[in-house]
Motif scaffolding. Structure first.
Motif, PDB file in Angstrom:
ATOM      1  N   ILE A  17       0.871  -1.177   0.000  1.00  0.00           N
ATOM      2  CA  ILE A  17       0.000   0.000   0.000  1.00  0.00           C
ATOM      3  C   ILE A  17       0.904   1.221   0.000  1.00  0.00           C
ATOM      4  N   ASP A  18       0.724   2.091  -0.983  1.00  0.00           N
ATOM      5  CA  ASP A  18       1.569   3.288  -1.129  1.00  0.00           C
ATOM      6  C   ASP A  18       3.060   2.935  -1.122  1.00  0.00           C
ATOM      7  N   GLU A  22      -6.544  -1.420  -0.147  1.00  0.00           N
ATOM      8  CA  GLU A  22      -6.700   0.021  -0.328  1.00  0.00           C
ATOM      9  C   GLU A  22      -8.104   0.470   0.057  1.00  0.00           C
TER      10      GLU A  22
END
Length: 385
Positions: free
Chosen positions: A84-85, A117
């Motif tokens: 994530i990111d 997400e």
């Protein structure tokens, strides 16, 4: 931006969803390499060395039969880091022949990351909602806007200096059980925020909610009648949407430091006074009950005891309440004898006789303004009024 931490509930949801895509067992490992979700429930809790490799090397790790024999808790398959990111938060593993799984691995990983997400965004929205509620609960208690409150509001994108008026919304306490009360309040919360009204809302208890409404109209003016109309519209929408029975009390509008807290206090007192005086009503507005609301703070004090003493004498000697009802009607008609007598269906001489008896019993001269005022205030403090 903070990452969303992968938990067992979400991991098992990823397993269930991705196993619909591919006919293979799926394992989901956390950031420490431990299996927290699996199509094979017996494997949950095991340390997965293939996942540890994927985590430490930040890459896809394929494990064939030969490699699997030398690793603990590992079967042939493919392990893909979940991100994530750009931050690795776990690993998803597909059990089977790596060559056959390679085609599906990235699709499964993409699906899992989309679920992560979405969960992260929902988590952030829920967190912002909780923070907003806490901000509102602080505002209704704050005598001034502190720098900490200003920073808190800025973080949430809220203009803390926008003029607002407080309303208390109360759900009938006997209408629902505890289990459904919060759900009903949340339904009401949706009605108060849709369409967008820029209301700030917080649940105060199982039966109460505070609403901080923008106070000024499009012309930058306080318009009490417009707020009345909006409350009427809200009641109409609630009638259409379900079975909620609520009461609403709108407080007074104040400007300056501590204005929201004062507005909230007037809303609470307006609700209490309104329920006592007008129990059949569902909407209470501070201007309609201003005097009894302002006098309410005297209750229980020596001042209130002194104010009600003349009325107490009258009630003690007025067994059937006739004189008290006459007094109420007289004040209601602005101490004008003709309208009062007409409303009571009596002659003016009868009215004058009753008023003289009231004067004798209370020791007050009803032709004297101060004495009239004392009796009028006493009636405002009277629970039976």
């Amino acid at each position: 931006m903070a990452t969303y931490h992968l938990d067992a509930r979400l991991a098992q949801e990823i397993v269930a969803r991705t196993m619909q895509i591919i006919d293979s067992n799926i394992n989901v490992m956390d950031a420490r390499g431990r299996i927290i979700g699996s199509g094979d429930q017996e494997r949950i809790g095991e340390l997965h060395e293939g996942a540890l490799l994927a985590l430490s090397q930040a890459r896809i790790v394929e494990i064939d039969e030969g490699v699997a024999r030398h690793l603990h808790g590992v079967r042939p398959g493919i392990n893909l880091p979940l991100k994530i990111d750009g931050t690795i938060v776990g690993v998803i593993g597909l059990t089977g022949n790596p060559g056959q799984l390679r085609t599906y691995g990235e699709l499964v990983c993409m699906t899992a990351e989309m679920m992560l997400e979405q969960a992260r965004l929902l988590h952030m929205l829920a967190q912002d909602s909780r923070l907003q509620e806490e901000l509102v609960l602080n505002l209704i208690r704050a005598e001034e806007v502190t720098p900490a409150l200003s920073e808190w509001a800025q973080r949430l994108g809220i203009d803390i200096h926008q003029p607002r008026v407080a309303a208390l919304v109360e759900v009938d306490s006997g209408q629902f059980g505890v289990d459904s009360a919060m759900a009903e309040l949340q339904q009401l919360q949706n009605l108060l925020t849709t369409p967008e009204r820029n209301n700030l809302i917080a649940i105060v208890s199982l039966t109460e909610m505070v609403v901080l409404k923008p106070a000024l109209n499009s012309h930058g003016r306080w318009d009490a009648e417009e707020h009345r109309r909006r409350v009427d519209t809200l009641f109409s929408r609630m009638t259409e949407s379900g079975r909620l029975r609520v009461r609403i009390a709108l407080g007074n509008f104040f400007t300056g430091p501590g204005g929201i807290a004062r507005s909230w206090r007037t809303a609470c007192t307006t609700m209490a006074v309104g329920k006592q005086r007008l129990p059949e009503e569902r909407r209470y507005f501070y201007p309609d009950l201003m005097l009894p609301v302002l006098l309410d703070s005297l209750r229980g004090g020596w001042q209130a005891n002194e104010l009600v003493r003349p009325l107490a004498k009258l009630k003690a000697m007025d067994g059937n309440g006739l004189l008290r009802r006459t007094l109420i009607a007289w004040f209601r008609h602005n101490v004008q004898p003709t309208p009062t007598a007409k409303a009571l269906f009596i002659h003016r001489n009868t009215l004058e006789y009753r008023l003289n008896r009231i004067s004798d019993m209370t020791g007050l001269n009803l032709s004297n303004f101060d004495d009239r005022l004392l009796l009028y205030v006493a009636l405002q403090l009277d629970d039976d009024a």
